[in-house]
Scaffold this motif. Structure first.
Motif, short mmCIF file in Angstrom:
data_model
loop_
_atom_site.label_atom_id
_atom_site.label_comp_id
_atom_site.label_asym_id
_atom_site.label_seq_id
_atom_site.Cartn_x
_atom_site.Cartn_y
_atom_site.Cartn_z
N ILE A 1 27.51 39.71 39.75
CA ILE A 1 26.66 40.57 40.57
C ILE A 1 27.46 41.77 41.06
O ILE A 1 28.64 41.63 41.42
N VAL A 2 26.85 42.93 41.09
CA VAL A 2 27.52 44.13 41.62
C VAL A 2 27.71 43.96 43.12
O VAL A 2 26.75 43.74 43.86
N ARG A 3 28.98 44.05 43.57
CA ARG A 3 29.26 43.91 45.01
C ARG A 3 29.64 45.27 45.59
O ARG A 3 29.94 46.21 44.86
N ASN A 4 29.64 45.33 46.93
CA ASN A 4 29.77 46.63 47.59
C ASN A 4 31.21 47.00 47.93
O ASN A 4 31.44 47.92 48.70
N HIS A 5 32.18 46.27 47.37
CA HIS A 5 33.58 46.61 47.65
C HIS A 5 34.46 46.17 46.50
O HIS A 5 34.13 45.23 45.77
N ASN A 6 35.57 46.87 46.30
CA ASN A 6 36.57 46.47 45.31
C ASN A 6 37.92 47.05 45.70
O ASN A 6 38.04 48.24 45.94
N GLU A 7 38.91 46.18 45.80
CA GLU A 7 40.28 46.58 46.15
C GLU A 7 40.30 47.51 47.36
O GLU A 7 40.94 48.55 47.35
N GLY A 8 39.56 47.11 48.40
CA GLY A 8 39.61 47.83 49.66
C GLY A 8 38.73 49.06 49.73
O GLY A 8 38.70 49.74 50.76
N LYS A 9 38.02 49.39 48.65
CA LYS A 9 37.16 50.57 48.69
C LYS A 9 35.70 50.16 48.72
O LYS A 9 35.31 49.15 48.13
N GLN A 10 34.89 50.96 49.41
CA GLN A 10 33.46 50.70 49.51
C GLN A 10 32.75 51.25 48.28
O GLN A 10 32.81 52.45 48.02
N VAL A 11 32.09 50.35 47.53
CA VAL A 11 31.45 50.75 46.27
C VAL A 11 29.97 51.04 46.50
O VAL A 11 29.26 50.24 47.11
N ARG A 12 29.52 52.21 46.01
CA ARG A 12 28.11 52.58 46.13
C ARG A 12 27.32 52.10 44.90
O ARG A 12 26.22 51.57 45.01
N SER A 13 27.90 52.32 43.70
CA SER A 13 27.20 51.94 42.47
C SER A 13 28.21 51.79 41.34
O SER A 13 29.37 52.16 41.47
N LEU A 14 27.74 51.22 40.23
CA LEU A 14 28.58 51.03 39.05
C LEU A 14 27.90 51.63 37.84
O LEU A 14 26.67 51.66 37.75
N PHE A 15 28.71 52.08 36.90
CA PHE A 15 28.18 52.51 35.61
C PHE A 15 28.93 51.74 34.52
O PHE A 15 30.16 51.76 34.48
N TYR A 16 28.17 51.02 33.68
CA TYR A 16 28.78 50.28 32.57
C TYR A 16 28.46 50.95 31.25
O TYR A 16 27.33 51.44 31.03
N LYS B 1 33.75 49.94 32.96
CA LYS B 1 33.06 50.00 34.25
C LYS B 1 33.61 51.16 35.07
O LYS B 1 34.83 51.27 35.26
N LYS B 2 32.71 52.02 35.52
CA LYS B 2 33.11 53.13 36.38
C LYS B 2 32.53 52.86 37.76
O LYS B 2 31.33 52.65 37.90
N GLU B 3 33.41 52.88 38.77
CA GLU B 3 32.96 52.66 40.13
C GLU B 3 32.73 53.99 40.83
O GLU B 3 33.55 54.90 40.71
N GLU B 4 31.62 54.06 41.56
CA GLU B 4 31.39 55.21 42.43
C GLU B 4 31.51 54.71 43.86
O GLU B 4 30.87 53.72 44.24
N TYR B 5 32.35 55.39 44.66
CA TYR B 5 32.62 54.93 46.01
C TYR B 5 31.77 55.70 47.02
O TYR B 5 31.21 56.75 46.73
N LEU B 6 31.72 55.12 48.23
CA LEU B 6 30.91 55.74 49.29
C LEU B 6 31.37 57.16 49.60
O LEU B 6 30.58 58.01 50.00
N ASP B 7 32.68 57.44 49.39
CA ASP B 7 33.18 58.79 49.69
C ASP B 7 32.89 59.78 48.55
O ASP B 7 33.32 60.93 48.60
N GLY B 8 32.18 59.31 47.49
CA GLY B 8 31.78 60.22 46.41
C GLY B 8 32.75 60.25 45.24
O GLY B 8 32.42 60.77 44.18
N SER B 9 33.95 59.67 45.40
CA SER B 9 34.90 59.66 44.29
C SER B 9 34.50 58.58 43.27
O SER B 9 33.69 57.69 43.58
N THR B 10 35.06 58.68 42.06
CA THR B 10 34.75 57.71 41.01
C THR B 10 36.03 57.30 40.31
O THR B 10 37.03 58.02 40.36
#
Lengths: 155, 86
Positions: free
Chosen positions: A45-60, A134-143
């Motif tokens: 399941i897509v979770r809202n955090h990874n390695e201390g960063k807040q995740v907004r969405s994922l792209f596979y 997998k590309k993570e997009e974080y709450l701060d807008g970085s990917t």
């Protein structure tokens, strides 16, 4: 963009890459038989955090043709080691939100031990071996492409 | 035997970080015959790719191959950056 390859067959060792959301109940229905006493399923399941960063969405993204061949090799190893009678695995591609199912693995066997071990073996192998990214997009807008840390990773 | 080096035409598919850094999902190139490693080094220079060859796997015609594999005319190549399924 990866080709959609989600034609679904209820045969042992089925693998698909899907652009559509995963229908867990339909996949579960393809598992088991009168000779099987155990069904084990796993959902990633897509979770809202990874390695201390807040995740907004994922792209596979996937290379479907290569993934298909590698999945079949993994299934053959799993069948030989754990005596699995049925294996179903579907991996999502595209944009996913927190809470979405990214991957489903389900197996069935005569007894529970082999189902637990076989399901664990398959999900671990899928994460390490299939050409899926997998590309993570974080709450701060970085990917960031996961596992591809490099100089030009930040936007 | 000709002293001239032979040219081949290959198709390359790019995924994930490689797709973003090359700016394309696919391209067809005509180049001098060589190995998979020669081709990746050529692309690394051309597109300033950030991933070292050690981080990449390569497949030809849907089979993972060693970097020393000689490329044939018409080969379909996929370079596989570090994976992260699941």
């Amino acid at each position: 963009m990866a080709e959609n390859n989600c034609t679904f067959k209820t045969t042992p060792g089925h693998f698909a890459v899907s652009e559509d959301s995963i229908d867990v109940m339909a996949l579960r229905a393809a598992l088991g038989s009168d000779a099987d006493g155990a069904v084990v399923t796993f959902e990633g399941i897509v979770r809202n955090h990874n390695e201390g960063k807040q995740v907004r969405s994922l792209f596979y993204e996937a290379c479907s043709e290569l993934a298909q061949g590698e999945a079949e090799a993994i299934f053959q190893e799993a069948e030989a080691r754990f005596g699995l009678t049925r294996i179903v695995c579907v991996h999502r591609v595209g944009a996913l939100q927190v809470g979405d199912t990214a991957v489903f693995v389900g197996v069935s066997t005569a007894h529970r031990g082999e189902s637990f071990d076989g399901c664990r073996f398959i999900i671990d192998a899928i994460k390490h071996r299939l050409p899926i990214w997998k590309k993570e997009e974080y709450l701060d807008g970085s990917t960031s492409w996961v596992n591809c840390q490099c100089r030009e990773d930040s936007p | 035997m000709s002293a001239q080096s032979k040219t081949i035409t290959v198709t390359i598919r790019y995924f994930a970080l490689l797709r973003e850094e090359t700016g394309k999902a696919c391209e067809t190139l005509t180049l001098e015959q060589g190995t998979l490693a020669d081709l990746y080094k050529h692309l690394q220079e051309r597109y300033k790719l950030s991933l070292p060859i050690e981080a990449i796997r390569a497949a030809v015609n849907n089979r993972f191959c060693s970097w020393q594999t000689d490329l044939g005319d018409g080969a379909e190549i996929v370079f596989v950056p570090p994976v992260a399924g699941g």
